[in-house]
Design an enzyme around this catalytic site. Structure first.
Site, PDB file in Angstrom:
ATOM      1  CD1 TRP A 173       0.240  -0.138   3.136  1.00 34.48           C
ATOM      2  CD2 TRP A 173      -1.649   0.859   3.437  1.00 34.48           C
ATOM      3  NE1 TRP A 173       0.299   0.134   4.480  1.00 34.48           N
ATOM      4  CE2 TRP A 173      -0.919   0.608   4.767  1.00 34.48           C
ATOM      5  CE3 TRP A 173      -2.648   1.374   3.444  1.00 34.48           C
ATOM      6  CZ2 TRP A 173      -1.444   1.249   5.789  1.00 34.48           C
ATOM      7  CZ3 TRP A 173      -3.301   2.134   4.411  1.00 34.48           C
ATOM      8  CH2 TRP A 173      -2.856   2.031   5.796  1.00 34.48           C
ATOM      9  CG  ASP A 206       2.486  -2.886  11.498  1.00 32.01           C
ATOM     10  OD1 ASP A 206       1.632  -2.754  10.552  1.00 32.01           O
ATOM     11  OD2 ASP A 206       3.510  -3.262  11.286  1.00 32.01           O
ATOM     12  CD  GLU A 210       7.043   4.791   9.982  1.00 27.05           C
ATOM     13  OE1 GLU A 210       8.005   4.482  10.534  1.00 27.05           O
ATOM     14  OE2 GLU A 210       6.631   3.503   9.585  1.00 27.05           O
TER      15      GLU A 210
HETATM   16  C1  DGY Z   1       6.972  -3.307   9.957  1.00 28.42           C
HETATM   17  O1  DGY Z   1       7.884  -4.108   9.497  1.00 28.42           O
HETATM   18  O2  DGY Z   1       6.729  -2.913  10.672  1.00 28.42           O
HETATM   19  C2  DGY Z   1       6.030  -3.405   8.661  1.00 28.42           C
HETATM   20  O3  DGY Z   1       4.814  -2.644   9.169  1.00 28.42           O
HETATM   21  C3  DGY Z   1       5.280  -4.875   8.595  1.00 28.42           C
HETATM   22  O4  DGY Z   1       4.938  -4.843   7.289  1.00 28.42           O
END
Ligand code: DGY
Length: 420
Positions: free
Chosen positions: A34, A162, A391
């Site tokens: 994405w 996540d 980020e």
């Molecule tokens: C990470 O490694 O933190 C990613 O978000 C997983 O795809």
């Protein structure tokens, strides 16, 4: 061109690896699904052809069953865990074995619609249409086996959010015993206080090992996973992509793709109602194993605005975002700051992300909620002015968190500037 736009373009060029773009140097050294599709939206502002290539490269690594993996490991790089050996997906170019939010259909519509080179855009969109349609078909076949109209994620990484508070309760059901010893790399590139915890990583890795033991056979993984969640944001992105893909297919004369994707969108939008929480003023995740809604007021439920939800629902989401704006200086926090589990700097447990902001603002503007969309755009550009292209950001202080010189943040800035 403004100075901000020039800086955004410089970041996109710096992270460009030729035919794909890394999300940021160090922390994420490969192609993410994405990330790439949203990155193309930024690239289109200065190199339309390169923007198409970004999505084409991703789809060149689509699985035979239709899945588009969440990471493509184009190069070897020991700076990332879990790498290709842990996934062992058996693909010619190594990939992960899970997927990510299906934003490609939306991205292609936007590239195609805004194209200056019409002939090239028609040809490149036409070639991508059946591939994206196959991915959408894969989702409903493999992640909605009972045909309810909404798909489940089987790993927190699939959501893209996540370590959201949304997953906490369900992850308790995921064991951690027996996983192979590992050492994380992310915490060497970014402040560990901004990243998921070790306890969360143990669950993530257990799930990867479980799916690997089943040979990444997608006909088995959904039912075999103790983690099966219907995420409103994830579904809204897929349903928007279905509707957008159908529109492009209609213009380019692909009637089967139109019919199939309009049907997915209509059925899914009707089913989204089952995720609405009136007291919460937003959509919530549902645990597919227990059938219950998860009491967790995350940005996942606000991202639902990206799909064509009913106008009263969009208005209610705008109200909820307004309330969050009174609780923090920058919007949109990835979790309700009033929740005791909120953490202002820890990844998806509180920080504001420009990609989420972009999709929410886009959806709200389409639904006529212009004031909230404009407030989100303003807040996003203020974060850039104060803290650069991070980020994600602490929504109270605006402090930059996670990785720096971040590709999709830069891409979203070009889109926001275009709309102001
Ligand atoms: C990470 O490694 O933190 C990613 O978000 C997983 O795809």
């Amino acid at each position: 061109m403004t100075d901000t736009a020039e800086r955004a373009i410089a970041i996109l060029k710096e992270n460009d690896r030729g035919a794909y773009t890394v999300p940021t140097k160090g922390l994420y050294p490969f192609q993410w699904n994405w990330d790439s599709c949203l990155t193309a939206l930024g690239q289109r502002h200065f190199d339309e052809s390169r923007a198409w290539t970004e999505i084409e490269t991703l789809f060149a690594h689509q699985w035979p069953d239709g899945m588009v993996p969440h990471i493509v490991f184009h190069v070897r790089d020991d700076g990332y865990f879990p790498g290709p050996d842990v996934w062992a997906s058996g693909r010619p170019t190594a990939t992960s074995g899970i997927t990510q939010p299906a934003v490609a259909g939306f991205a292609v519509r936007r590239l195609w619609e805004a194209a200056n080179d019409r002939t090239a855009a028609d040809a490149r969109a036409r070639a991508l249409l059946p591939k994206i349609a196959a991915w959408h078909r894969w989702f409903f076949a493999n992640r909605d086996p009972a045909g309810e109209g909404l798909v489940a994620i089987i790993h927190p990484w699939e959501s893209g959010r996540d370590n959201s508070i949304d997953w906490d309760e369900t992850l308790e059901r995921v064991p951690t015993e027996g996983i192979a010893p590992y050492s994380r790399r992310d915490t060497q590139h970014a402040d560990p206080a901004h990243r998921p915890t070790k306890a969360q990583y143990d669950h993530y890795i257990w799930l990867v090992e479980r799916f690997r033991s089943l040979g990444w056979d997608n006909s088995k993984l959904h039912d075999a996973s103790p983690f099966r969640i219907v995420d409103p944001g994830f579904n809204a992105i897929l349903l928007r992509a279905c509707a957008d893909l159908a529109d492009v297919a209609d213009a380019l004369g692909a009637p089967e793709i139109v019919a199939e994707n309009r049907a997915f969108a209509a059925k899914g939008l009707a089913a989204m109602e089952s995720l609405w929480s009136e007291p919460g003023g937003q959509y919530l995740c549902r645990d597919r194993l227990t059938g219950t809604l998860i009491a967790s007021a995350s940005v996942g439920g606000l991202l639902s605005a990206f799909a064509a939800i009913p106008a009263p629902r969009a208005a209610a989401l705008a109200g909820t975002i307004g309330a969050r704006a009174r609780a923090c200086r920058y919007i949109v926090p990835s979790h309700d700051p009033a929740d005791p589990r909120f953490e202002a700097k820890r990844y998806w447990r509180g920080p504001a992300w420009l990609v989420a902001n972009y999709m929410i603002a886009d959806g709200l503007a389409r639904a006529g909620e212009q004031a909230t969309a404009a407030a989100i755009t303003r807040s996003s550009l203020e974060l850039i002015a104060q803290s650069g292209f991070a980020e994600y950001y602490d929504p109270h202080s605006g402090e930059p968190c996670g990785g720096g010189s971040f590709t999709w943040t830069a891409a979203m800035v070009l889109e926001f500037l275009d709309r102001t």
